[in-house]
Scaffold this motif. Structure first.
Motif, PDB file in Angstrom:
ATOM      1  N   THR A  62       0.835  -1.198   0.000  1.00 34.47           N
ATOM      2  CA  THR A  62       0.000   0.000   0.000  1.00 34.47           C
ATOM      3  C   THR A  62       0.872   1.251   0.000  1.00 34.47           C
ATOM      4  O   THR A  62       2.077   1.194   0.266  1.00 34.47           O
ATOM      5  CB  THR A  62      -0.910   0.034   1.234  1.00 34.47           C
ATOM      6  N   TYR A  63       0.236   2.392  -0.274  1.00 34.99           N
ATOM      7  CA  TYR A  63       0.944   3.656  -0.198  1.00 34.99           C
ATOM      8  C   TYR A  63       1.429   3.911   1.224  1.00 34.99           C
ATOM      9  O   TYR A  63       2.498   4.481   1.431  1.00 34.99           O
ATOM     10  CB  TYR A  63       0.057   4.811  -0.674  1.00 34.99           C
ATOM     11  N   ALA A  64       0.660   3.473   2.207  1.00 34.70           N
ATOM     12  CA  ALA A  64       1.073   3.630   3.602  1.00 34.70           C
ATOM     13  C   ALA A  64       2.353   2.829   3.865  1.00 34.70           C
ATOM     14  O   ALA A  64       3.259   3.311   4.558  1.00 34.70           O
ATOM     15  CB  ALA A  64      -0.042   3.180   4.536  1.00 34.70           C
ATOM     16  N   ASP A  65       2.455   1.627   3.297  1.00 34.66           N
ATOM     17  CA  ASP A  65       3.673   0.826   3.442  1.00 34.66           C
ATOM     18  C   ASP A  65       4.866   1.533   2.815  1.00 34.66           C
ATOM     19  O   ASP A  65       5.951   1.583   3.403  1.00 34.66           O
ATOM     20  CB  ASP A  65       3.509  -0.547   2.782  1.00 34.66           C
ATOM     21  N   LEU A  66       4.671   2.068   1.625  1.00 35.59           N
ATOM     22  CA  LEU A  66       5.761   2.782   0.948  1.00 35.59           C
ATOM     23  C   LEU A  66       6.193   4.009   1.748  1.00 35.59           C
ATOM     24  O   LEU A  66       7.386   4.306   1.846  1.00 35.59           O
ATOM     25  CB  LEU A  66       5.341   3.188  -0.465  1.00 35.59           C
ATOM     26  N   TYR A  67       5.220   4.692   2.317  1.00 34.91           N
ATOM     27  CA  TYR A  67       5.523   5.869   3.125  1.00 34.91           C
ATOM     28  C   TYR A  67       6.318   5.476   4.365  1.00 34.91           C
ATOM     29  O   TYR A  67       7.320   6.123   4.710  1.00 34.91           O
ATOM     30  CB  TYR A  67       4.223   6.573   3.523  1.00 34.91           C
ATOM     31  N   GLN A  68       5.901   4.403   5.038  1.00 40.45           N
ATOM     32  CA  GLN A  68       6.623   3.930   6.215  1.00 40.45           C
ATOM     33  C   GLN A  68       8.054   3.530   5.853  1.00 40.45           C
ATOM     34  O   GLN A  68       8.996   3.826   6.590  1.00 40.45           O
ATOM     35  CB  GLN A  68       5.896   2.746   6.863  1.00 40.45           C
ATOM     36  N   GLN A  69       8.211   2.873   4.714  1.00 40.63           N
ATOM     37  CA  GLN A  69       9.549   2.483   4.278  1.00 40.63           C
ATOM     38  C   GLN A  69      10.417   3.711   4.025  1.00 40.63           C
ATOM     39  O   GLN A  69      11.596   3.731   4.371  1.00 40.63           O
ATOM     40  CB  GLN A  69       9.472   1.630   3.013  1.00 40.63           C
ATOM     41  N   SER A  70       9.842   4.736   3.429  1.00 34.83           N
ATOM     42  CA  SER A  70      10.620   5.937   3.152  1.00 34.83           C
ATOM     43  C   SER A  70      11.001   6.660   4.443  1.00 34.83           C
ATOM     44  O   SER A  70      12.073   7.254   4.536  1.00 34.83           O
ATOM     45  CB  SER A  70       9.860   6.877   2.222  1.00 34.83           C
ATOM     46  N   LEU A  71      10.147   6.614   5.458  1.00 35.31           N
ATOM     47  CA  LEU A  71      10.461   7.252   6.743  1.00 35.31           C
ATOM     48  C   LEU A  71      11.600   6.542   7.458  1.00 35.31           C
ATOM     49  O   LEU A  71      12.429   7.170   8.116  1.00 35.31           O
ATOM     50  CB  LEU A  71       9.244   7.247   7.659  1.00 35.31           C
ATOM     51  N   HIS A  72      11.641   5.233   7.328  1.00 33.60           N
ATOM     52  CA  HIS A  72      12.656   4.447   8.011  1.00 33.60           C
ATOM     53  C   HIS A  72      13.936   4.332   7.196  1.00 33.60           C
ATOM     54  O   HIS A  72      14.896   3.719   7.659  1.00 33.60           O
ATOM     55  CB  HIS A  72      12.121   3.056   8.342  1.00 33.60           C
ATOM     56  N   GLY A  73      13.924   4.902   6.000  1.00 31.74           N
ATOM     57  CA  GLY A  73      15.132   4.897   5.180  1.00 31.74           C
ATOM     58  C   GLY A  73      15.562   3.520   4.723  1.00 31.74           C
ATOM     59  O   GLY A  73      16.742   3.246   4.580  1.00 31.74           O
ATOM     60  N   GLU A  74      14.594   2.655   4.489  1.00 25.48           N
ATOM     61  CA  GLU A  74      14.922   1.313   4.025  1.00 25.48           C
ATOM     62  C   GLU A  74      15.503   1.388   2.614  1.00 25.48           C
ATOM     63  O   GLU A  74      15.077   2.194   1.798  1.00 25.48           O
ATOM     64  CB  GLU A  74      13.681   0.413   4.041  1.00 25.48           C
TER      65      GLU A  74
END
Length: 108
Positions: free
Chosen positions: A90-102
């Motif tokens: 989901t877009y929420a997953d992508l956003y979380q990944q971008s916040l954590h710098g994965e």
């Protein structure tokens, strides 16, 4: 994307909207709430994927069976939607990944 692809996409969307508008009022209200929710947190492939047309088909079958919309999905629309997209990125997953710098998050 060619002009023909755009025209075909608009035809398909208009046909989809016509199917939604043909549903009873309570089904339309719930569908529109589901659509809003899914556009915020739904799967990345929502615009081109089978999820929204599948929901309309599910609702059409419910109408044909004489069931109310809440009999089909329950009273928690968000929980029903979350269950539909639980295995989809989901877009929420992508956003979380971008916040954590994965690694690779910026590429998506």
């Amino acid at each position: 994307m060619s002009i023909q692809d755009i025209i075909e996409g608009k035809k398909q969307w208009r046909a989809h909207v016509a199917r939604v508008e043909a549903l009873p009022r309570d089904y339309r209200i719930v569908y529109k709430e589901m659509q809003k929710y899914l556009l915020k947190v739904g799967p990345v492939d929502l615009p081109d994927g089978p999820l929204l047309p599948g929901i309309v088909t599910f609702f059409e079958e419910g109408v044909a069976a004489g069931k109310g919309v809440l009999e089909l999905i329950g009273t928690d629309v968000a929980a029903f939607c979350d269950d539909l997209v639980k295995d989809s990125p989901t877009y929420a997953d992508l956003y979380q990944q971008s916040l954590h710098g994965e690694p690779g998050a910026a590429e998506k």
